[in-house]
Every structure is written in structure tokens, then in C-alpha cells.
Enzyme design. Sequence first.
Site, PDB file in Angstrom:
ATOM      1  N   GLU A 475       0.810  -1.223   0.000  1.00 34.37           N
ATOM      2  CA  GLU A 475       0.000   0.000   0.000  1.00 34.37           C
ATOM      3  C   GLU A 475       0.842   1.271   0.000  1.00 34.37           C
ATOM      4  O   GLU A 475       0.475   2.267  -0.635  1.00 34.37           O
ATOM      5  CB  GLU A 475      -0.973  -0.006   1.187  1.00 34.37           C
ATOM      6  CG  GLU A 475      -2.150  -0.971   1.041  1.00 34.37           C
ATOM      7  CD  GLU A 475      -1.810  -2.443   1.242  1.00 34.37           C
ATOM      8  OE1 GLU A 475      -0.673  -2.731   1.683  1.00 34.37           O
ATOM      9  OE2 GLU A 475      -2.655  -3.304   0.955  1.00 34.37           O
ATOM     10  N   HIS A 545     -12.161  -6.444   7.621  1.00 36.64           N
ATOM     11  CA  HIS A 545     -12.825  -6.081   6.367  1.00 36.64           C
ATOM     12  C   HIS A 545     -14.013  -5.163   6.603  1.00 36.64           C
ATOM     13  O   HIS A 545     -14.868  -5.039   5.729  1.00 36.64           O
ATOM     14  CB  HIS A 545     -13.292  -7.334   5.609  1.00 36.64           C
ATOM     15  CG  HIS A 545     -12.168  -8.207   5.160  1.00 36.64           C
ATOM     16  ND1 HIS A 545     -11.585  -9.142   5.974  1.00 36.64           N
ATOM     17  CD2 HIS A 545     -11.495  -8.249   3.987  1.00 36.64           C
ATOM     18  CE1 HIS A 545     -10.612  -9.757   5.329  1.00 36.64           C
ATOM     19  NE2 HIS A 545     -10.519  -9.230   4.122  1.00 36.64           N
TER      20      HIS A 545
END
Length: 745
Positions: A475, A545
Site C-alpha cells: 500500500e 474487512h
Amino acid sequence: MATTKVDPKLNENNVGKKAKTYQGLTSQQLIDAYRIMFTSRRIDDREILLKRQQKVFFQISGAGHEAMGVAAAFALKPGYDWFYPYYRDRALCLALGATPLEMLLGAVGAADDPSSGGRQMPSHWAFKRLNVVTQSSATGTQILQAVGCAEAGRYFTGHPKAAQKSEGNYRQFKDVQFHGDEITYVSLGDGTTSQGEFWEALNAASNRRLPVIFCVQDNGYAISVPVEVQTSGGNISRLVSGFPNFHFEEIDGTDPVVAYAAFKRVAEYCRAGHGPAFVHAQVIRPYSHSLSDDERLYRPDSERQADAARDPVHRLQMFLLREGILDEKGINKIEKEVEEQVQADADRALEAPVPQPETIYNYVYSPDLDPTSAAFQTHPAPAAQETAADGKRSADSPNKASQNKTMADLINTTLRDEMRRDERVVIFGEDVADCSREAYIKQRQVKGKGGVFKLTAGLQTEFGSDRVFNSPLAEASIVGRATGMATRGLKPVVEIQFFDYIWPAMMQLRDELPTMRWRSNNAFSAPVVVRVAIGGYLTGGAIYHSQCGESIFTHTPGMRVVFPSNALDAAGLLRTAIRCDDPVLFLEHKRLYRETYGRAPYPGPDYMVPFGKAKIVQPGNNLTVITYGAVVTRALQAAQKLEREHHVSVELIDLRCLNPFDWDAIAASVKKTNRALIAYEDSLSWGYGAEIAARIADQLFHHLDAPVKRVAATDTFVAYQPILENAILPQTSDLFRAMKELAEF
Ligand SMILES: Cc1ncc(C[n+]2csc(CCOP(=O)(O)OP(=O)(O)O)c2C)c(N)n1
Ligand SMILES: [Mg+2]
């Protein structure tokens, strides 16, 4: 001077008639190098003096690294190649063309300091005219940005039309220049090679064969930590030697002739397009880490004396004398001239105007393009029809399917329309491509993926793999490279697959992307769009999530934060995000991607919603509910039930955009209803609602008939088992209860 690793082809000194050169350096160039290196050292000395007199406030030196910098600058082209130096690169910057006065203006924090206007510590270089890009203090962040910078150069070479200016959006304010054989230089210390971003950058540059010179200036220490503690085996060259496509050099960086020869070789390699290069240079650090450090606490005299014997300024002086290039008189003349210049420039810097306190807000955001303005307000085009990749009008228009586009559909369509309109838009992230192995798609063997939520489906197929591509699973690399690209004028629209995994990019998202413009006093900016799938109510999403956490980013000046609740707003706000001139965190609620609520017809290729304008979802008189994202529908259901069962009229405000946010809409509503509830999906304490509640309490106190209330998730993480998830996230029943209590207060 060392004569090892000398390329005999470069050595012209055996040609009798020709003037003698040293690895291609003429006597005059060596004299120039000495002048620059001595100037660099004298500026350090002058700053140290000024710091002791409390006339400057911080000092970090380039001492011991001078030969490297001069050699690199002599082999590269200022204003043509690109430079991501670190704080020890004073001599590099001087050799590129920065002046001692400019550096001393930085030291005193003058308004005219060209690197930051007094906003950054000295030695955090930025010189726009020389393509020296603004640097932060965070060790290692520059490396991924340099990779992105090189990628941008390659992209513009392949898409020269994208470099043209266009009116009415960020492109109007982003001049692009590029060269097909340009090089990006980035430097760092030995300690900084321990950062993960260093390895991510090497991997990306190696894999894409990018023309980046990675220059590790190894002075053996990172503050007090010696190199063998940082680097397994004590030698970074050994660890990186397996990266493909690289040219490697390991040199004595205190010898300008050796260093120049190495930089000539690597520049040639990079310019020819063979790939990146790695220069590992052994240097010294005679002045401790900074003026806040005393290396005698952790280095014995014996070690320090051994370093001193390799001092590059002294070595070059000896070399010039030995080779008969200068005599003592010549050396003295240069040194006297430098002393006088540095003294005079320091005096001028001390007289220079300081920045005015009222300028502190300048350049947090773009001064040129205001995304809250009417320019970003358009109406949905009635009966607009989408055009498919093959140029045909959407086959199902205008039947019911086209009237009912989901948020996922309209985000995909907006990305596609903007990519058609603006060749500077590039998309990358994890899994965003249809299929990295293009042949499978071309031969119609596979359909393609296009994102784990399919938001980017079809884009690689239509626009090609240089505009839409998968990144490594890293990321920081996604955001760091995007920042480098945007600095050059590209418009990266990158994806973070789940908000829960945004944290590896946090250094780039907090210390870099939103700070570029402010810290460089508007010399540089990086208007990247970072799309992030966020939120819960997924039934089975669980802790990794389903999280929110938007307030961490609304707490970051310079970052626009958007959080739409429905398809139409998502389309309009995403277009504004792409066309505006600021970095935007675009939060997409996963639960809303394909929700029945909030679907809309395709609004056309120019539909925009300005930032900072809330939507009154339902007008009302008895209390105000301020919310956004997935809580909007839940609050609406609760409000409708309250109206039905208890005749309480709720004004429901969907903020849509969290930074900037629509204070005027909140204030007008609370003045009318005298009661306020802020509802949000993130955990309660220190969340986004805390700021809104505090402002209402502060500025609307006299209008309140009841305490300001909040409904939010519990101060836990989000759990997997639906019974737990329901207990954790705010439900319609929680909202109903809170609204009722507030109405009855
Ligand atoms: C991410 C980050 N962590 C810690 C620091 C504090 N810090 C500044 S310089 C430095 C040491 C850097 O050593 P090295 O990379 O070897 O460069 P040198 O200063 O020796 O040239 C540290 C720990 C920082 N600026 N950034
Ligand atoms: Mg070091």
C-alpha cells in the site's frame, strides 16, 4: 586519490596534446568541484555558528558527503532530470545550481526561502527550477515518490498529448515537462535502507526497468546506530545485489573522481533505458548526526580520527595540489572568496523578511481551484446514455436497468468517462486490472476481474495496461508512487482494497501526500485520488474487512475526505475529486456498492457535486440528525418510523463530504430544530461526530434545547458473528431510540 575501478576508456590523460582529464573531469571542473564542496562545508560551519547564536533554529550538515553530491550533479542535468535528494545533499544542490543565499534563507526561515518559505527545517531541499522536488523529514518516503516520478516521465513519453494543458480543471495549473531519456535521482542514508519503502521502491523500479538512480550515502551510522545493526552483514550492496535489471556501483564516496566515474556509468545506463542503478557510496559524517547530537557519546576518538583522514574536502585539496592543478595561492584565493560570499549571504539572510503569521493557512489546499465552488456544480443530464467501450450506445437504454444504476455501476462509469476525457488519468492498485496477463483477455480466454468489488472492470481492456494496471501488494508503494506521478502532473486514481489495510500507506498519506503543497509553499503539489472501500454491515466482514476510521484523515490538513451514501452523489463527487487540484480520500462504503436504496440513472459525463455541500435528505422541524455513509438509510428509516409513530419531524442531513464539511447546513438546521444528533458508523470516542458536537456546543449553544447526542459504533472492533456485528454497529433501532429520547428531552 584512489584509482581503483577506473574505466580506462574514460581516462584521456594519456593523449599527449589534449589537456589532462580525470575520468573525464577537466582541471577546471575539479576546481569548480572544490569551490562547491568548500562552499557546502562553509555554509554548514556558518549555520552552526548562527545556531549557537540562536539566529537559526536547527542545523543538519552535509559534511563528509560533498564529493558524492558534486559528482552526481556533474553527471546529471538540472531542470531536465529529476532529483529527490535527502538532507545531506547540500553539495548536490549547490552543484545543480542552488545558491548559498537560498540555503541560508532556509536556515533563518525567511519568507523567501525557496524550499519552504520558512515552513520546513533547513536542508529539506526544494528548487522548482532545478527539478529538485520537496523533501520531508520522514526517512525513506522520497524513494517511492522518485519511482512514481520516473513512471510519470515514461508515461508522458508514451502519451505526449497528455502533457498538454487544458482549462477548467487541475490541468490548467499543472505544467508538464518531460524528456524521453530523463533520469530520476534519489538519495538516502544507510539507516534508511532498513525502511520497508526502500525495498518496495527497489522492487518496483527493478520490475519496470525504470531510470532511477538510487544513491545510498553510507556514513556508517543512523544517528547512533551503526550499520551492522541496521543491515544484516553490514553491507547493503550485498543484500540488494539480486534485484534484476540494475546496474550496481559500490564506491568510495569521499573521492570525487571515483564518484564521478560511477555516476557517469550509471547515468549512461539509465539514459539508455536499460533500467535502474544503485550507487552505494562509503562516506563520512564528521559533524555528528545534527547539532542536536554529540557523536562522542557513542564513537571513540580512534574511529572519528579514521573518518577525518578521509575528509573529502581535504582529499580534493590535496589532490589539486599534488596534480599541480592549483597551488597553495590558488586554493587560498578560492577559500577566501567562498568565505566572503558565505559571510555576505548569511548577513543578507539575517536581514531578510520573515513570513507573516497570517500566511499560515496559505497553500493547505490549492489556491487556484476551489472544489466547493459553483464551477463544480452541474445537473444530471436528462436521459444521458452511456457509450460502451466499442463506441455503441448502451444497449439497454433507456429501459429500467439504465435508470437503476448502483453506486458500483456509476463509480465505474465515472472512472471510464474521466479516463476518456483526460489522458492523464491512470489507475493502479491491487487487483484493479482486468487481467495482468493481457494475452488471456485479448484471446478471449478469460473475462477479466477489474477489482475485488469489480469497480474498475473493463478499464484495462478499454484503456490499455499502461493506464490501468495491478500494483504489487504494497500500500505504501501505491500511494507513494502515485504522489510522485501527481507531482509531475499525472492524475493517479489509485485504489486501497480495504480501509483496514490502509495503514502501510499511512506515512505517505499523513506525512507526504497532503503536505506537499503546504511544506513547499506552493512550489509542488500532488492531487492524487485515493479510492478506498470502507465500512461494515457486511455480515461476515469482521475486524479486518469492516472498519471505518475516517476521522484520522479528516484530522489531516490538506486532505479532502469524501464519503457518499448513494450512487448519484458517488458519481458527482468522484468526478469533482478527479478534476480538482487537491489530494482526495474517496471513501466508498462496500455495503452501498450494490444497495437497492440510492440507485440512479446515468447522470452523463460531466455531472459533478461540489465538495462541502451537504444534502438535506428529509426536511424537518423537531430535531436535526447529521450523518453520512451507510448510516444515512438507517437514520432515514428511524426518522420515518418516529414520524409515523410519534409525529416527530426529523431533519436529516447527509454530509456527503467530511472535509470540507457543510457547517452552514448544520447551523441552519440546528437553529431551526434546536436539537442535534450526530450518527456515524465508526467507533464512538474521538470519532468524526466529536468535532461536529464540539462545534455545535461552541457556536450554537444558545440555540440548543437539549444536549448534543451521538450514536456510533461501540468502542471495539467490528466482529464476525452477525449477532456481535449487530451489537457493535449502530442499528436503525439505536438511532430510533436516540432520536426519540432527544425529541422528548
Ligand atoms: C521514519 C523516520 N524515522 C525516524 C526518523 C528520525 N531520524 C532522522 S535521521 C535518522 C537517521 C538516518 O540515518 P541514515 O539513513 O543513515 O542517514 P544519515 O543521517 O546517517 O545520513 C533518524 C532515525 C525520521 N526522520 N523518520
Ligand atoms: Mg547514515
